[in-house]
Design a protein around this motif. Structure first.
Motif, short mmCIF file in Angstrom:
data_model
loop_
_atom_site.label_atom_id
_atom_site.label_comp_id
_atom_site.label_asym_id
_atom_site.label_seq_id
_atom_site.Cartn_x
_atom_site.Cartn_y
_atom_site.Cartn_z
N PRO A 195 6.66 3.52 12.85
CA PRO A 195 7.88 2.73 12.64
C PRO A 195 7.61 1.24 12.60
CG PRO A 195 7.84 3.72 14.83
CD PRO A 195 6.75 4.36 14.07
N GLU A 196 6.48 0.80 13.19
CA GLU A 196 6.16 -0.63 13.17
C GLU A 196 5.90 -1.15 11.75
OE1 GLU A 196 2.21 1.47 14.28
OE2 GLU A 196 4.38 1.73 14.59
N CYS A 197 5.65 -0.24 10.81
CA CYS A 197 5.48 -0.64 9.41
C CYS A 197 6.79 -1.09 8.78
CB CYS A 197 4.88 0.50 8.59
SG CYS A 197 3.18 0.91 9.02
N LYS A 198 7.91 -0.69 9.39
CA LYS A 198 9.25 -1.10 8.95
C LYS A 198 9.50 -0.80 7.48
CE LYS A 198 9.51 -4.73 12.46
NZ LYS A 198 9.67 -6.18 12.76
N LEU A 199 9.18 0.42 7.09
CA LEU A 199 9.42 0.85 5.71
C LEU A 199 10.84 1.37 5.56
CD1 LEU A 199 6.06 2.72 5.01
CD2 LEU A 199 6.88 0.69 3.79
N THR A 200 11.63 0.71 4.77
CA THR A 200 13.00 1.16 4.51
C THR A 200 13.01 2.14 3.34
OG1 THR A 200 13.48 -0.60 2.92
CG2 THR A 200 13.84 -1.10 5.27
N ASP A 201 14.14 2.82 3.15
CA ASP A 201 14.28 3.71 1.99
C ASP A 201 14.11 2.93 0.70
OD1 ASP A 201 14.67 5.90 3.60
OD2 ASP A 201 16.86 5.86 3.45
N GLU A 202 14.61 1.69 0.67
CA GLU A 202 14.46 0.86 -0.52
C GLU A 202 13.00 0.54 -0.78
OE1 GLU A 202 16.50 -3.19 -2.25
OE2 GLU A 202 15.54 -3.32 -0.28
N ASP A 203 12.25 0.21 0.28
CA ASP A 203 10.81 -0.05 0.12
C ASP A 203 10.10 1.18 -0.45
OD1 ASP A 203 10.81 -2.66 1.20
OD2 ASP A 203 10.82 -1.84 3.24
N ILE A 204 10.41 2.33 0.09
CA ILE A 204 9.76 3.57 -0.35
C ILE A 204 10.06 3.84 -1.82
CG2 ILE A 204 9.76 6.09 -0.06
CD1 ILE A 204 10.17 5.57 2.95
N GLU A 205 11.32 3.65 -2.20
CA GLU A 205 11.69 3.86 -3.61
C GLU A 205 10.95 2.89 -4.52
OE1 GLU A 205 15.66 4.08 -6.46
OE2 GLU A 205 15.73 2.97 -4.57
N MET A 206 10.90 1.63 -4.12
CA MET A 206 10.27 0.61 -4.97
C MET A 206 8.76 0.82 -5.08
SD MET A 206 12.19 -3.01 -4.27
CE MET A 206 13.79 -3.34 -5.00
N ILE A 207 8.10 1.10 -3.96
CA ILE A 207 6.64 1.31 -4.00
C ILE A 207 6.31 2.55 -4.82
CG2 ILE A 207 4.59 1.81 -2.62
CD1 ILE A 207 5.89 0.21 -0.34
N THR A 208 7.11 3.59 -4.67
CA THR A 208 6.90 4.81 -5.47
C THR A 208 7.00 4.51 -6.95
OG1 THR A 208 7.79 6.21 -3.70
CG2 THR A 208 7.74 7.15 -5.92
N LYS A 209 8.02 3.75 -7.33
CA LYS A 209 8.21 3.40 -8.74
C LYS A 209 7.08 2.48 -9.21
CE LYS A 209 11.29 4.22 -12.00
NZ LYS A 209 11.74 5.57 -12.36
N TYR A 243 8.77 -7.03 -8.00
CA TYR A 243 7.68 -7.78 -8.63
C TYR A 243 6.47 -7.83 -7.71
CZ TYR A 243 4.84 -11.91 -9.43
OH TYR A 243 3.78 -12.75 -9.57
N VAL A 244 6.68 -8.10 -6.43
CA VAL A 244 5.58 -8.20 -5.48
C VAL A 244 4.86 -6.86 -5.36
CG1 VAL A 244 4.99 -8.56 -3.05
CG2 VAL A 244 6.59 -10.10 -4.18
N TYR A 245 5.61 -5.78 -5.24
CA TYR A 245 4.97 -4.46 -5.12
C TYR A 245 4.17 -4.13 -6.38
CZ TYR A 245 7.60 -3.27 -0.87
OH TYR A 245 8.10 -3.24 0.40
N CYS A 246 4.74 -4.36 -7.55
CA CYS A 246 4.04 -4.06 -8.80
C CYS A 246 2.76 -4.90 -8.92
CB CYS A 246 4.94 -4.34 -10.00
SG CYS A 246 6.28 -3.16 -10.24
N SER A 247 2.87 -6.17 -8.60
CA SER A 247 1.73 -7.08 -8.70
C SER A 247 0.62 -6.69 -7.73
CB SER A 247 2.20 -8.51 -8.44
OG SER A 247 1.13 -9.42 -8.62
N HIS A 248 1.00 -6.41 -6.48
CA HIS A 248 0.01 -6.00 -5.48
C HIS A 248 -0.71 -4.71 -5.88
CE1 HIS A 248 1.89 -8.37 -1.87
NE2 HIS A 248 1.22 -9.14 -2.70
N ILE A 249 0.05 -3.75 -6.34
CA ILE A 249 -0.54 -2.45 -6.70
C ILE A 249 -1.45 -2.57 -7.91
CG2 ILE A 249 0.04 -0.17 -7.66
CD1 ILE A 249 2.47 -0.20 -5.72
N CYS A 250 -1.01 -3.28 -8.94
CA CYS A 250 -1.84 -3.44 -10.14
C CYS A 250 -3.18 -4.12 -9.80
CB CYS A 250 -1.10 -4.26 -11.19
SG CYS A 250 0.18 -3.35 -12.06
#
Length: 368
Positions: free
Chosen positions: A199-213, A270-277
């Motif tokens: 839980p310390e990662c503080k991943l919200t449902d929105e974060d999970i959806e965005m990172i997945t996408k 944008y941040v998630y896409c950029s980091h992952i790429c």
């Protein structure tokens, strides 16, 4: 309405060569022919918007192949349409000179039509994809300059852009739809486990959806890799060290593409896409690329995509290897044979990977 067929232009002074290529492609394309470089240039001027590719001979009367390339140098046409040099002199000097002009491939005579047809079609599709993507990005840059009245409208817009980019990867054999689907599913399941166990990662449902996408775009930079490397024929073996260095730049190229559509994306997306790429090939011990990031300097989103990508690669057949078993793949990842990973994420991976295997891969192995 009947679809307008694209054209192939064959510039060669020998009628037999033109006839061989004409017969090979006439079912899919309208064929234009020119007997010398000047005729070829006139045909290009007249039909430039409809030409899908050009076959260009080197040795011709009046204006040879390199003369044609010199006339085209600096023009937008070379960036929009692939040119294949055809020659009996496929030496290293000729090839290097041709590639310096922007030729995508050098085809040796006599022709191996089976190889040529596959190679040419792949490259034509890749160019069409890039041209379409440039139009998309131009359109998006214009559209986002208009005021957006609702956040939901922008959200719909960014999902549409991402889906279009993913479709481009799939339709031109850069990445299969199954590959992208599996990566995103593994990422999603791991994120959900992580959100509960850590839980310390503080991943919200929105974060999970965005990172997945965003994970679906991890290899989008491959669109910008030269066809000579990206579509290297199977019979030419593995990438050379130099070619692999070029391939590795897909991480940076992907970042550049994401930057180009930045204003069309939610800032967090944008941040998630950029980091992952950029960082999905970094490794926990600092031995990855392109930045040799170490430990938690690697964005968490990229770390998870990296693990998912490693497992999927081991579980998938390629031109270089057969698919490994689930047990072997898990062993290789946990024993560091695929590079080092965050121990916390390895625990998360081991928590969920058996169920992922049953969902995504087991039927493939049963069918063999």
């Amino acid at each position: 309405m009947q679809q307008i067929r694209k054209k192939l232009l064959i510039i060669d002074d020998i009628e037999l060569n033109r006839a061989i290529l004409r017969e090979a492609f006439i079912k899919e394309y309208d064929i234009l022919e020119a007997e010398n470089g000047y005729e070829g240039l006139m045909s290009l001027d007249k039909n430039s918007k409809d030409i899908a590719a050009v076959f260009l001979d080197i040795i011709m009367p009046e204006l040879d192949g390199f003369g044609v390339l010199q006339e085209l140098e600096g023009k937008e046409f070379l960036n929009k349409v692939p040119i294949f040099l055809i020659t009996t002199e496929a030496t290293a000097y000729v090839a290097t000179k041709a590639y310096d002009y922007g030729v995508v491939d050098v085809i040796a005579k006599p022709f191996n039509l089976l190889v040529i047809k596959r190679r040419v079609q792949n490259i034509i599709e890749l160019y069409e994809n890039r041209n379409q993507m440039e139009k998309l990005l131009h359109h998006q840059k214009q559209s986002v300059a208009m005021p957006v009245s609702k956040n939901t409208k922008k959200e719909e817009n960014q999902w549409s852009i991402i889906e279009t980019l993913v479709d481009s990867l799939e339709s031109h054999s850069i990445e299969s739809g199954e590959h992208v689907r599996r990566i995103s599913r593994i990422v999603n399941v791991m994120l959900r486990d992580l959100s509960i166990s850590r839980p310390e990662c503080k991943l919200t449902d929105e974060d999970i959806e965005m990172i997945t996408k965003a994970s679906t775009l991890h290899d989008i930079g491959k669109i910008a890799i030269t066809e000579k490397v990206l579509l290297k024929p199977e019979n030419e073996g593995r990438l050379t060290e130099k070619e692999f260095e070029i391939m590795k730049t897909h991480t940076i190229k992907g970042c550049e593409l994401i930057e180009a559509i930045r204003t069309s994306l939610d800032n967090k997306m944008y941040v998630y896409c950029s980091h992952i790429c950029r960082s999905h090939h970094e490794r926990w011990d600092g031995n990855g690329y392109p930045d040799k990031l170490k430990g938690n300097r690697i964005p968490l989103s990229a770390q998870i995509v990296s693990l998912a990508d490693a497992y999927n690669a081991l579980m998938s057949k390629s031109i270089y290897k057969e698919a490994y078993s689930h047990e072997k793949a898990c062993s290789m990842i946990n024993n560091g044979q695929c590079g080092s990973f965050n121990p916390i994420l390895l625990t998360c991976f081991n928590n969920v990977i058996d169920s992922i295997y049953q969902e995504l891969y087991a039927n493939d192995f049963l069918a063999e």
